[in-house]
Design a protein around this motif. Sequence first.
Motif, PDB file in Angstrom:
ATOM      1  N   ALA A   7       0.839  -1.195   0.000  1.00 21.69           N
ATOM      2  CA  ALA A   7       0.000   0.000   0.000  1.00 21.69           C
ATOM      3  C   ALA A   7       0.870   1.239   0.000  1.00 21.69           C
ATOM      4  CB  ALA A   7      -0.902   0.003   1.228  1.00 21.69           C
ATOM      5  N   ALA A   8       0.367   2.269  -0.665  1.00 21.35           N
ATOM      6  CA  ALA A   8       1.061   3.558  -0.627  1.00 21.35           C
ATOM      7  C   ALA A   8       0.960   4.104   0.788  1.00 21.35           C
ATOM      8  CB  ALA A   8       0.410   4.519  -1.611  1.00 21.35           C
ATOM      9  N   PRO A   9       1.973   4.811   1.234  1.00 19.54           N
ATOM     10  CA  PRO A   9       1.909   5.348   2.591  1.00 19.54           C
ATOM     11  C   PRO A   9       0.782   6.359   2.733  1.00 19.54           C
ATOM     12  CG  PRO A   9       3.804   6.252   1.417  1.00 19.54           C
ATOM     13  CD  PRO A   9       3.198   5.200   0.543  1.00 19.54           C
ATOM     14  N   ALA A  10       0.108   6.302   3.855  1.00 22.30           N
ATOM     15  CA  ALA A  10      -0.988   7.234   4.127  1.00 22.30           C
ATOM     16  C   ALA A  10      -0.424   8.611   4.415  1.00 22.30           C
ATOM     17  CB  ALA A  10      -1.801   6.744   5.322  1.00 22.30           C
ATOM     18  N   PRO A  11      -1.133   9.663   4.031  1.00 19.33           N
ATOM     19  CA  PRO A  11      -0.660  11.003   4.345  1.00 19.33           C
ATOM     20  C   PRO A  11      -0.634  11.209   5.853  1.00 19.33           C
ATOM     21  CG  PRO A  11      -2.877  11.071   3.458  1.00 19.33           C
ATOM     22  CD  PRO A  11      -2.410   9.660   3.354  1.00 19.33           C
ATOM     23  N   LYS A  12       0.221  12.083   6.272  1.00 18.44           N
ATOM     24  CA  LYS A  12       0.397  12.332   7.702  1.00 18.44           C
ATOM     25  C   LYS A  12      -0.486  13.477   8.169  1.00 18.44           C
ATOM     26  CE  LYS A  12       3.789   9.406   7.967  1.00 18.44           C
ATOM     27  NZ  LYS A  12       3.358   8.067   7.981  1.00 18.44           N
ATOM     28  N   GLY A  13      -0.879  13.396   9.420  1.00 20.48           N
ATOM     29  CA  GLY A  13      -1.584  14.495  10.074  1.00 20.48           C
ATOM     30  C   GLY A  13      -2.961  14.759   9.502  1.00 20.48           C
ATOM     31  N   PHE A  14      -3.316  16.046   9.508  1.00 17.97           N
ATOM     32  CA  PHE A  14      -4.646  16.491   9.113  1.00 17.97           C
ATOM     33  C   PHE A  14      -4.953  16.205   7.646  1.00 17.97           C
ATOM     34  CE2 PHE A  14      -7.453  19.871   7.492  1.00 17.97           C
ATOM     35  CZ  PHE A  14      -8.585  19.581   8.247  1.00 17.97           C
ATOM     36  N   ARG A  15      -3.926  16.180   6.795  1.00 16.50           N
ATOM     37  CA  ARG A  15      -4.153  16.000   5.353  1.00 16.50           C
ATOM     38  C   ARG A  15      -4.914  14.734   5.030  1.00 16.50           C
ATOM     39  NH1 ARG A  15      -0.122  16.359   0.835  1.00 16.50           N
ATOM     40  NH2 ARG A  15      -1.979  16.377  -0.380  1.00 16.50           N
ATOM     41  N   GLN A  16      -4.709  13.684   5.832  1.00 16.63           N
ATOM     42  CA  GLN A  16      -5.405  12.435   5.537  1.00 16.63           C
ATOM     43  C   GLN A  16      -6.910  12.551   5.784  1.00 16.63           C
ATOM     44  OE1 GLN A  16      -4.390   9.059   7.959  1.00 16.63           O
ATOM     45  NE2 GLN A  16      -4.105  10.317   9.780  1.00 16.63           N
ATOM     46  N   TYR A  17      -7.320  13.548   6.553  1.00 20.52           N
ATOM     47  CA  TYR A  17      -8.732  13.747   6.863  1.00 20.52           C
ATOM     48  C   TYR A  17      -9.345  14.928   6.119  1.00 20.52           C
ATOM     49  CZ  TYR A  17      -7.684  10.507  10.609  1.00 20.52           C
ATOM     50  OH  TYR A  17      -7.292   9.412  11.308  1.00 20.52           O
ATOM     51  N   LEU A  18      -8.569  15.644   5.321  1.00 18.00           N
ATOM     52  CA  LEU A  18      -9.051  16.855   4.655  1.00 18.00           C
ATOM     53  C   LEU A  18     -10.284  16.588   3.800  1.00 18.00           C
ATOM     54  CD1 LEU A  18      -8.775  19.854   4.072  1.00 18.00           C
ATOM     55  CD2 LEU A  18      -7.190  19.276   2.223  1.00 18.00           C
ATOM     56  N   SER A  19     -10.241  15.573   2.942  1.00 16.75           N
ATOM     57  CA  SER A  19     -11.389  15.318   2.081  1.00 16.75           C
ATOM     58  C   SER A  19     -12.605  14.880   2.896  1.00 16.75           C
ATOM     59  CB  SER A  19     -11.057  14.289   1.005  1.00 16.75           C
ATOM     60  OG  SER A  19     -10.713  13.052   1.583  1.00 16.75           O
ATOM     61  N   LEU A  20     -12.383  14.181   3.994  1.00 17.71           N
ATOM     62  CA  LEU A  20     -13.497  13.773   4.854  1.00 17.71           C
ATOM     63  C   LEU A  20     -14.134  14.989   5.524  1.00 17.71           C
ATOM     64  CD1 LEU A  20     -15.002  11.242   5.866  1.00 17.71           C
ATOM     65  CD2 LEU A  20     -13.461  11.253   7.827  1.00 17.71           C
ATOM     66  N   VAL A  21     -13.314  15.905   6.010  1.00 22.07           N
ATOM     67  CA  VAL A  21     -13.828  17.135   6.628  1.00 22.07           C
ATOM     68  C   VAL A  21     -14.591  17.958   5.595  1.00 22.07           C
ATOM     69  CG1 VAL A  21     -13.143  19.336   7.653  1.00 22.07           C
ATOM     70  CG2 VAL A  21     -12.089  17.216   8.447  1.00 22.07           C
ATOM     71  N   LEU A  22     -14.024  18.112   4.398  1.00 21.65           N
ATOM     72  CA  LEU A  22     -14.681  18.885   3.342  1.00 21.65           C
ATOM     73  C   LEU A  22     -15.991  18.229   2.902  1.00 21.65           C
ATOM     74  CD1 LEU A  22     -11.584  19.912   1.215  1.00 21.65           C
ATOM     75  CD2 LEU A  22     -13.012  21.413   2.615  1.00 21.65           C
ATOM     76  N   LEU A  23     -16.066  16.924   2.993  1.00 24.68           N
ATOM     77  CA  LEU A  23     -17.270  16.194   2.630  1.00 24.68           C
ATOM     78  C   LEU A  23     -18.447  16.563   3.528  1.00 24.68           C
ATOM     79  CD1 LEU A  23     -18.368  13.806   0.839  1.00 24.68           C
ATOM     80  CD2 LEU A  23     -17.714  12.316   2.726  1.00 24.68           C
ATOM     81  N   PHE A  24     -18.164  16.772   4.810  1.00 21.81           N
ATOM     82  CA  PHE A  24     -19.224  17.082   5.769  1.00 21.81           C
ATOM     83  C   PHE A  24     -19.555  18.573   5.868  1.00 21.81           C
ATOM     84  CE2 PHE A  24     -18.153  12.862   7.312  1.00 21.81           C
ATOM     85  CZ  PHE A  24     -19.402  12.347   7.598  1.00 21.81           C
ATOM     86  N   MET A  25     -18.700  19.441   5.341  1.00 21.81           N
ATOM     87  CA  MET A  25     -18.885  20.886   5.499  1.00 21.81           C
ATOM     88  C   MET A  25     -20.234  21.398   4.981  1.00 21.81           C
ATOM     89  SD  MET A  25     -16.485  22.193   7.231  1.00 21.81           S
ATOM     90  CE  MET A  25     -16.640  23.926   6.890  1.00 21.81           C
TER      91      MET A  25
END
Length: 176
Positions: A7-25
């Motif tokens: 697997a490709a390494p997961a992004p670190k920190g907040f970036r890995q959740y950015l699209s999830l946060v934007l999805l709920f906005m």
Amino acid sequence: MNTRVTAAPAPKGFRQYLSLVLLFMPAILFALLLLIYRDNPNAHMLDHFPFLPWQYCIMAVCGVVATIGGVLDWQFHRDPLKLKIPKKERDAEAAALGLGGVPMFLLMWFAMMSGSPTKFLIPIMIVLIYTVVAISYDEFVFHIKRCKRLENIYHRMLVLGNGIAWLACFHLIYCA
């Protein structure tokens, strides 16, 4: 023969959740703003049952479908045995959500609250075109060859749910 999925390494920190946060906005902001502006006549709230016009119901149902599809897709990519999305794809998805979805939500809200929503029509169309191009880029560059049936279902839930919710909102503002 030993075949191992890497697997490709997961992004670190907040970036890995950015699209999830934007999805709920949009959903969170819409509910909050509707609560704050419920007495504004441009919010189209009714003082009798069913209290909301049918367009709100369509937006709610389709928005929930879209959000569920987005969350399932986001979660799908967190499984280490499934394909991880590359940085360029994560950036493309964040751009579609952050530079397309969030500004579209704000423009639609301002148009709905405005006494003359037609002044928002050109900016809405520009953001709509950008959003469609960004989603198409993501789908045709990253997803077309690699996605299997389940992931395509998640994408369709997200895109069609948001598209129908947008049409209901557009109808409420410009046709109702």
